[in-house]
Write an enzyme that holds these catalytic residues in place. Structure first.
Site, PDB file in Angstrom:
ATOM      1  N   SER A 150       0.858  -1.186   0.000  1.00 42.77           N
ATOM      2  CA  SER A 150       0.000   0.000   0.000  1.00 42.77           C
ATOM      3  C   SER A 150       0.890   1.231   0.000  1.00 42.77           C
ATOM      4  CB  SER A 150      -0.900   0.018   1.236  1.00 42.77           C
ATOM      5  OG  SER A 150      -1.536   1.281   1.394  1.00 42.77           O
ATOM      6  N   TYR A 164      -1.830  -1.153  10.244  1.00 40.80           N
ATOM      7  CA  TYR A 164      -1.906  -1.283   8.786  1.00 40.80           C
ATOM      8  C   TYR A 164      -0.668  -0.678   8.130  1.00 40.80           C
ATOM      9  CZ  TYR A 164      -3.639  -0.882   4.007  1.00 40.80           C
ATOM     10  OH  TYR A 164      -3.776  -0.972   2.637  1.00 40.80           O
TER      11      TYR A 164
END
Length: 258
Positions: A150, A164
């Site tokens: 990401s 995350y």
């Protein structure tokens, strides 16, 4: 130079975790269009089965439901895949989770769930499938592992998604380390760092695209073709010399963040 088959995946096999929706589904459809036999996995069996049925309109697509957040779940997926194929050409580690909470309230459960799925699972699934990847690499082409990271692992997101961001940054670095270890075996490991793509995980891009695109230099959110194109490049002969690198596919957001 003959570039006609540079992006072809004809005759190759692919296993995509988190393949029932979002980015995983985009990649699965793209691989099918290029001639691959595709196996998708997801924790929810009904959703996985339904997606595989829909994607079968484009080619060979099989559902292999599994929870890869545990080593036992990884073993179950490997066993299920092994009943269909003897080798594996392309592994896409896409299954992932996110958790947001204020710093002072961030729970251990929000750490463990995210890190187990986003960071631990790609390592142990790749480890378990390495013998099949090595065998595929003896067929005159490289085997490929593509980790879906990401942009939040590259630059800082204003949201409080601590586990995350840490897991995706760790995945990017783990990609580099695994690439060095597996390159001599004919296995090329790389990663993709997506930006805003419409998915259940990125509900802002899915439900508020007009607002989100205002923060993207390209002026739009990502399309399925954008994600499929990046994955096909890395999975095919075209991406054979890319090892350990992370391809950022975000319309310029990472650079805009500074």
């Amino acid at each position: 130079m003959d570039t006609r088959n540079l992006f072809s995946l004809q005759g190759r096999t692919a296993l995509i975790t988190g393949g029932s929706r979002g980015i995983g589904r985009m990649i699965a459809e793209g691989f099918l269009a290029q001639g691959a036999r595709v196996y998708i996995s997801a924790r929810k069996a009904d959703a996985c089965d339904a997606t595989a049925k829909e994607l079968s309109a484009f080619g060979h697509c099989v559902s292999l439901p599994a929870d890869v957040s545990t080593v036992e779940g990884v073993k179950g997926l490997v066993d299920a895949y092994s009943r269909h194929e003897k080798t594996l050409d392309i592994l896409v580690n896409n299954a992932g989770a996110a958790w947001g909470a204020p710093y002072d309230e961030f729970p251990e459960s929000g750490w463990d769930k995210v890190v187990d799925l986003n960071l631990k699972a790609p390592f142990f699934l790749t480890q378990a499938l390495t013998p099949m990847l090595r065998t595929a690499a003896t067929a005159g082409h490289l085997a490929k592992v593509i980790n879906i990271a990401s942009i939040d692992g590259v630059s800082v997101n204003p949201q409080e998604t601590y586990s995350y961001a840490a897991s995706k940054a760790g995945l990017i670095h783990m990609t580099r380390r695994m690439a060095l270890r597996l390159a001599p075996d004919g296995i090329a490991v790389s990663a993709i760092a997506p930006g805003a793509f419409a998915s259940n995980m990125n509900k802002d891009a899915r439900d508020h695209a007009d607002e989100v695109k205002g923060r993207i230099p390209a002026g739009r959110i990502g399309t399925p073709e954008d994600m499929a194109g990046a994955a096909i490049y890395l999975a095919s002969r075209a991406g054979d010399y890319v090892m350990g690198s992370t391809l950022i596919v975000d319309g310029g957001v990472t650079h805009a963040r500074g």
